[in-house]
Design a protein around this motif. Structure first.
Motif, mmCIF file in Angstrom:
data_model
loop_
_atom_site.group_PDB
_atom_site.id
_atom_site.type_symbol
_atom_site.label_atom_id
_atom_site.label_comp_id
_atom_site.label_asym_id
_atom_site.label_seq_id
_atom_site.Cartn_x
_atom_site.Cartn_y
_atom_site.Cartn_z
ATOM 1 N N PRO A 514 54.160 70.166 10.475
ATOM 2 C CA PRO A 514 55.094 69.230 11.123
ATOM 3 C C PRO A 514 54.441 67.859 11.278
ATOM 4 N N VAL A 515 55.143 66.817 10.811
ATOM 5 C CA VAL A 515 54.598 65.465 10.834
ATOM 6 C C VAL A 515 54.660 64.907 12.256
ATOM 7 N N THR A 516 53.577 64.269 12.671
ATOM 8 C CA THR A 516 53.557 63.583 13.967
ATOM 9 C C THR A 516 53.808 62.098 13.731
ATOM 10 N N THR A 517 54.811 61.547 14.422
ATOM 11 C CA THR A 517 55.212 60.150 14.249
ATOM 12 C C THR A 517 54.850 59.342 15.490
ATOM 13 N N SER A 518 54.272 58.178 15.276
ATOM 14 C CA SER A 518 53.885 57.326 16.410
ATOM 15 C C SER A 518 55.102 56.595 16.966
ATOM 16 N N ALA A 519 54.927 55.985 18.098
ATOM 17 C CA ALA A 519 55.943 55.079 18.633
ATOM 18 C C ALA A 519 56.018 53.840 17.744
ATOM 19 N N SER A 520 57.173 53.177 17.749
ATOM 20 C CA SER A 520 57.338 51.965 16.961
ATOM 21 C C SER A 520 56.451 50.852 17.497
ATOM 22 N N TYR A 521 55.990 50.003 16.615
ATOM 23 C CA TYR A 521 55.190 48.854 17.011
ATOM 24 C C TYR A 521 55.624 47.654 16.183
ATOM 25 N N THR A 522 55.280 46.479 16.654
ATOM 26 C CA THR A 522 55.640 45.241 15.956
ATOM 27 C C THR A 522 54.402 44.592 15.370
ATOM 28 N N THR A 523 54.523 44.135 14.122
ATOM 29 C CA THR A 523 53.419 43.463 13.450
ATOM 30 C C THR A 523 53.995 42.320 12.624
ATOM 31 N N ASN A 524 53.192 41.720 11.784
ATOM 32 C CA ASN A 524 53.647 40.660 10.904
ATOM 33 C C ASN A 524 52.969 40.850 9.555
ATOM 34 N N ILE A 525 53.734 40.774 8.466
ATOM 35 C CA ILE A 525 53.148 41.071 7.153
ATOM 36 C C ILE A 525 52.169 39.993 6.701
ATOM 37 N N TYR A 526 52.274 38.770 7.261
ATOM 38 C CA TYR A 526 51.351 37.691 6.905
ATOM 39 C C TYR A 526 50.153 37.614 7.851
ATOM 40 N N ASP A 527 50.329 38.102 9.086
ATOM 41 C CA ASP A 527 49.272 38.102 10.087
ATOM 42 C C ASP A 527 49.312 39.438 10.819
ATOM 43 N N PRO A 528 48.798 40.500 10.171
ATOM 44 C CA PRO A 528 48.984 41.856 10.702
ATOM 45 C C PRO A 528 48.327 42.067 12.068
ATOM 46 N N LEU A 529 48.937 42.968 12.840
ATOM 47 C CA LEU A 529 48.396 43.394 14.121
ATOM 48 C C LEU A 529 47.044 44.071 13.891
ATOM 49 N N GLU A 530 46.049 43.713 14.715
ATOM 50 C CA GLU A 530 44.713 44.279 14.545
ATOM 51 C C GLU A 530 44.692 45.783 14.786
ATOM 52 N N SER A 531 45.482 46.263 15.765
ATOM 53 C CA SER A 531 45.437 47.684 16.130
ATOM 54 C C SER A 531 46.860 48.250 16.206
ATOM 55 N N PRO A 532 47.406 48.720 15.075
ATOM 56 C CA PRO A 532 48.736 49.330 15.117
ATOM 57 C C PRO A 532 48.705 50.649 15.893
ATOM 58 N N THR A 533 49.865 51.120 16.305
ATOM 59 C CA THR A 533 49.948 52.381 17.032
ATOM 60 C C THR A 533 49.707 53.538 16.062
ATOM 61 N N ILE A 534 48.739 54.397 16.401
ATOM 62 C CA ILE A 534 48.342 55.485 15.521
ATOM 63 C C ILE A 534 48.914 56.805 16.036
ATOM 64 N N ALA A 535 49.544 57.559 15.154
ATOM 65 C CA ALA A 535 50.114 58.858 15.530
ATOM 66 C C ALA A 535 49.015 59.849 15.862
ATOM 67 N N GLY A 536 49.345 60.803 16.723
ATOM 68 C CA GLY A 536 48.396 61.849 17.086
ATOM 69 C C GLY A 536 48.257 62.908 16.011
ATOM 70 N N ALA A 537 47.590 64.003 16.361
ATOM 71 C CA ALA A 537 47.333 65.071 15.399
ATOM 72 C C ALA A 537 48.639 65.720 14.946
ATOM 73 N N HIS A 538 48.664 66.097 13.670
ATOM 74 C CA HIS A 538 49.848 66.782 13.151
ATOM 75 C C HIS A 538 49.841 68.252 13.571
ATOM 76 N N GLY A 539 50.944 68.944 13.280
ATOM 77 C CA GLY A 539 51.075 70.350 13.639
ATOM 78 C C GLY A 539 50.327 71.269 12.697
ATOM 79 N N THR A 540 50.528 72.560 12.899
ATOM 80 C CA THR A 540 49.861 73.575 12.096
ATOM 81 C C THR A 540 50.549 73.721 10.740
ATOM 82 N N VAL A 541 49.745 73.814 9.702
ATOM 83 C CA VAL A 541 50.288 73.954 8.345
ATOM 84 C C VAL A 541 50.881 75.353 8.162
ATOM 85 N N ALA A 542 52.109 75.404 7.641
ATOM 86 C CA ALA A 542 52.768 76.672 7.358
ATOM 87 C C ALA A 542 53.413 76.613 5.987
#
Length: 831
Positions: A514-542
């Motif tokens: 199961p894919v873990t998705t982070s919260a939405s964040y705002t950045t800029n493609i010409y001046d990217p955010l230094e620290s985007p929101t990173i998703a947590g650990a994914h679920g167990t592989v089945a």
């Protein structure tokens, strides 16, 4: 008088076929000629193609210049033929001197005279250089008369040799491409005898261009374009406008056996590109790709001992070390072992991103009297830290912005880990002179973890502000493939037949977490955010899928009218099973036929060809938002019609193809809660391709071509899109590269390549358009001897002008970025 052969600069194999007319396309030939001429002039002009005639005609420098060769073992006449083609020299011989003799081939760096001497070692024969620059085969101390009256050899042009389905085809003049390639169950077929458009890039091209991955090799092909950003975790492509997933490459003819990420080139002898659907020839691919097939042929140990190391640097600071060791054992050198290994680590062209790549492979082969065995195994590890190239959507904004600096890292903190282990065993047995059998089995295990696909943001305004999310995922794919078959050669009256019967099996088990998705964040493609929101650990592989495809194929190639016509007929019955399909198990069968024709009405230098062939894709699994969610639709067929001409002129070869491919797609039926997804739409891609490879003269080699493709939506998912252009297909694409050996500096050569991609749409509604782009690459290679050891220094600059551009389209309308200016340096030493 004994028959005599002359080996010309280009090798021409005979076998032939008869003509069948297939509806051609009406295209603007004047526009094609103008654009092709302009691009050819730009590239060749940039590296000094217009040299004084005295330099262009220099033959002494060619014979004394040392070059790298890798020519396979085989009958002596065939090996000498290959060497003459690569070097571009005329070679004549008395046929009686060659009869029954074999050669160990040639691997290493040699001058022309050194190469002939090595090939003829132990045969009590010499290659004598004549005053006109040609070479003649003589016995030591054989009396040779002068022009005033002594006996001389009377050269007669060779009309070719038949290519064995299991022999590796020789290199063409210039050494950049091969004379033939593997056409699935048909085995290896000479280019002039193949009723398809096929190109096989050689190990020499891979090395001289410093191509670290198979994707980098494919940048030579005008009909291939990339759908993932440069430097991404995978290298997905399109062929003739249709997507080919990176997991769908074939490994010595079988699917599902290669690394799931980038495929390294260290253990690759050939990269063969077949254009068009190929279900009859190769069976259904894992994801049902229909644009073409990319087959990788592994290296084998040469007869001469090989110990080679290569140290490489790629900007920003990625370093790698590779070793290539080959040995053959026994008095007849029947047992061969080839080991390739590499280790790379450092920063990439993406700011602060690092990659670690580990790879090793072992290839073992044994050549018996009437049988042979081959075994390959490999392990590939790719770890990527602190970033990934962006994919950018413009659906909210409604227009495409200028491409940002691809150096900018908008996904710091992400990582991706991938590992694949694989092995394959193949054997062949000659039962009689007319009948042989073959069998192969292989397995591969691919595991992945991290941020492989969540590398996208969607732009919100003209300033480049964008929203994004990151996606952490994990999973595996385990594949097992097997095939077995019989080949027979027989005649019915004046008609010769090459028959093949084949059975194949491919099983794939897939596990997804199961894919873990982070919260939405705002950045800029010409001046990217230094620290985007990173998703947590994914679920167990089945385990999520269990698919098993089996098939039976039959084919017959008929040789007619004294080998001036080849007619190939075949069909494959494919059984597709998906045990875990929802809501019920999926079990379908389909038959895919093939008709191929080659005619040589004016001799062996020109082949007219045509084909009708079908592709087969697994049924689409219906996603969310439909009343039939979870259903799997029936397999669907893609149909191709193609005609073309191939011709050899001196020491270069051309292919001109016109094609039409019709692929079914899915459309929405009904609306609201009762809306369903049904297989009813179609996409039609039509186009014309021209490719060229070989030597224009003794100093200049060319490789590339031009393609014009029009993709049209027919009965599209949305009625408003009917008749509009299919997204992700640029009308014009061109790749043209050239190499120039400096006549006055032995061993030094310059090279250049220009790549052009025309405008293409991101969306099916044709409202978002990516602009055209042109990229220039340049480099130099220097071959010399240091302490008696051959050394090759290579330097290249890719994207010479550091152009920022949208390279293509991925998936559901995401724009992908081309690579920044990249420097490559390497040093190769043979010990």
């Amino acid at each position: 008088m004994a028959n005599r052969h002359t080996f010309p600069p280009s090798v021409v194999c005979h076998n032939a076929q008869s003509e069948r007319r297939i509806a051609a396309l009406t295209l603007n030939a004047t526009t094609i000629a103008v654009r092709t001429t302009l691009m050819t002039g730009l590239v060749l002009g940039s590296i000094g193609f217009t040299l004084p005639a005295a330099y262009a005609q220099s033959t002494a420098s060619t014979s004394s210049t040392a070059r790298s060769y890798n020519i396979q073992a085989g009958p002596l006449d065939r090996v000498l033929n290959s060497f003459a083609a690569v070097t571009g020299v005329e070679f004549s011989a008395d046929a009686s001197l060659l009869q029954g003799r074999s050669s160990r081939g040639l691997s290493g760096i040699f001058t022309v005279e050194q190469g002939f001497a090595e090939l003829l070692r132990g045969h009590d024969l010499n290659a004598s250089r004549q005053s006109n620059g040609s070479y003649t085969l003589v016995k030591p101390n054989e009396p040779r008369q002068s022009p005033s009256g002594e006996a001389t050899l009377a050269p007669v042009k060779v009309t070719g040799t038949t290519l064995s389905p299991t022999d590796l085809p020789a290199s063409f003049a210039g050494g950049q491409v091969a004379r033939g390639a593997k056409l699935g169950v048909l085995g290896n077929v000479d280019v002039m005898d193949a009723p398809f458009n096929v190109t096989a890039y050689t190990a020499q091209t891979i090395a001289d261009q410093q191509s670290a991955t198979v994707g980098e090799v494919l940048r030579n092909d005008p009909s291939v374009r990339f759908t993932t950003s440069d430097g991404h975790n995978a290298e997905n492509i399109t062929i003739r406008g249709f997507e080919v997933n990176s997991s769908e490459l074939a490994f010595n003819g079988m699917y599902g056996m290669l690394p799931g990420a980038h495929v390294p080139t260290e253990f690759i002898e050939r990269v063969e590109v077949f254009k068009g659907p190929a279900a009859m020839l190769s069976g259904i691919s894992p994801s049902g790709a229909v644009g073409g097939v990319v087959n990788l042929v592994t290296k084998r140990a040469p007869d001469q001992d090989l110990t080679r190391t290569t140290s490489s640097y790629t900007s920003a600071s990625h370093l790698s070390q590779a070793v290539d060791i080959g040995r053959r054992f026994g008095s007849e050198k029947r047992l061969g072992v080839r080991f390739n290994g590499s280790l790379g680590y450092g920063e990439t062209g993406l700011e602060d991103q690092k990659k670690r790549d580990n790879f090793f492979s072992l290839g073992v082969d044994y050549r018996g009297d009437r049988w042979k065995m081959e075994f390959d195994t490999y392990s590939a590890h790719q770890n990527q830290y602190n970033g990934s190239p962006l994919m950018i959507g413009f659906s909210k904004l409604g227009r495409v912005l200028d491409a940002p600096d691809p150096d900018k890292n908008a996904l710091r903190g992400t990582f991706a880990r991938q590992r694949t282990d694989g092995a394959m065993l193949r054997g062949e047995l000659e039962l009689t002179r007319q009948l042989s059998a073959y069998a192969a089995v292989g397995t591969a295990n691919y595991n992945y973890d991290g941020f492989l696909n969540g590398t996208r943001v969607v732009v919100a305004n003209a300033s480049g502000d964008a929203t994004g999310q990151t996606y952490n995922q994990g999973g595996y794919t385990r594949g097992t493939s097997a095939e077995t078959g019989l080949r027979a050669n027989l005649a019915t009256g004046s008609i010769a037949h090459q028959l093949v019967a084949s059975f194949s099996s491919h099983k794939t088990t897939t596990g997804i977490a199961p894919v873990t998705t982070s919260a939405s964040y705002t950045t800029n493609i010409y001046d990217p955010l230094e620290s985007p929101t990173i998703a947590g650990a994914h679920g167990t592989v089945a385990r999520s899928a269990d698919n098993h495809n089996t098939s039976v194929a039959l084919a017959d190639t008929l040789s007619l009218f004294e080998d001036t016509t080849l007619l190939t007929l075949g069909a494959r019955s494919q059984h597709v099973r998906q045990k875990m399909a929802s809501p019920k198990a999926y079990d379908e069968t389909a038959v895919t036929p093939m008709l191929g024709l080659v005619v040589k009405p004016w001799g062996s230098d020109v082949s007219l060809y045509g084909n009708y062939i079908e592709g087969l894709s697994s049924g689409i699994t219906v996603g969310v938002g439909y009343a039939n969610q979870g259903d799997t639709l029936a397999p669907y067929k893609t149909r191709q019609k193609e005609i073309g001409v191939k011709w050899e002129s001196g020491s270069y070869i051309n292919t001109l193809s016109l094609f039409s491919i019709l692929k079914p797609s899915a459309i929405d039926v009904g609306s609201g809660a009762s809306k369903t997804l049904a297989q009813d739409g179609e996409q039609e891609n039509q186009g014309i391709e021209w490719s060229i490879a070989g030597q224009l003269n003794r100093q200049v080699r060319v490789l590339g071509g031009v393609a014009y493709t029009v993709g049209e939506q027919v009965r599209a998912s949305s009625a408003a899109n009917d008749g509009k252009k299919a997204p992700g297909i640029p009308a014009w694409t061109a790749n043209l590269g050239s190499e120039w050996d400096l006549p006055w500096v032995q061993g030094l050569s310059f090279n250049g390549r220009v790549t052009y991609t025309g405008e293409q749409y991101l969306d099916a509604a044709n409202t978002l358009e990516l602009p055209s782009w042109t990229r220039w690459d340049a480099g130099a290679n220097y071959r010399f001897s240091a302490g008696g050891r051959p050394v090759v220094l290579r330097m290249a600059v890719e994207n010479l002008t550091d152009t920022h551009y949208w390279s293509g389209r991925f998936g559901d309308g995401m724009a992908t970025l081309g690579a920044p200016r990249t420097y490559k340096l390497s040093a190769t030493v043979d010990f």
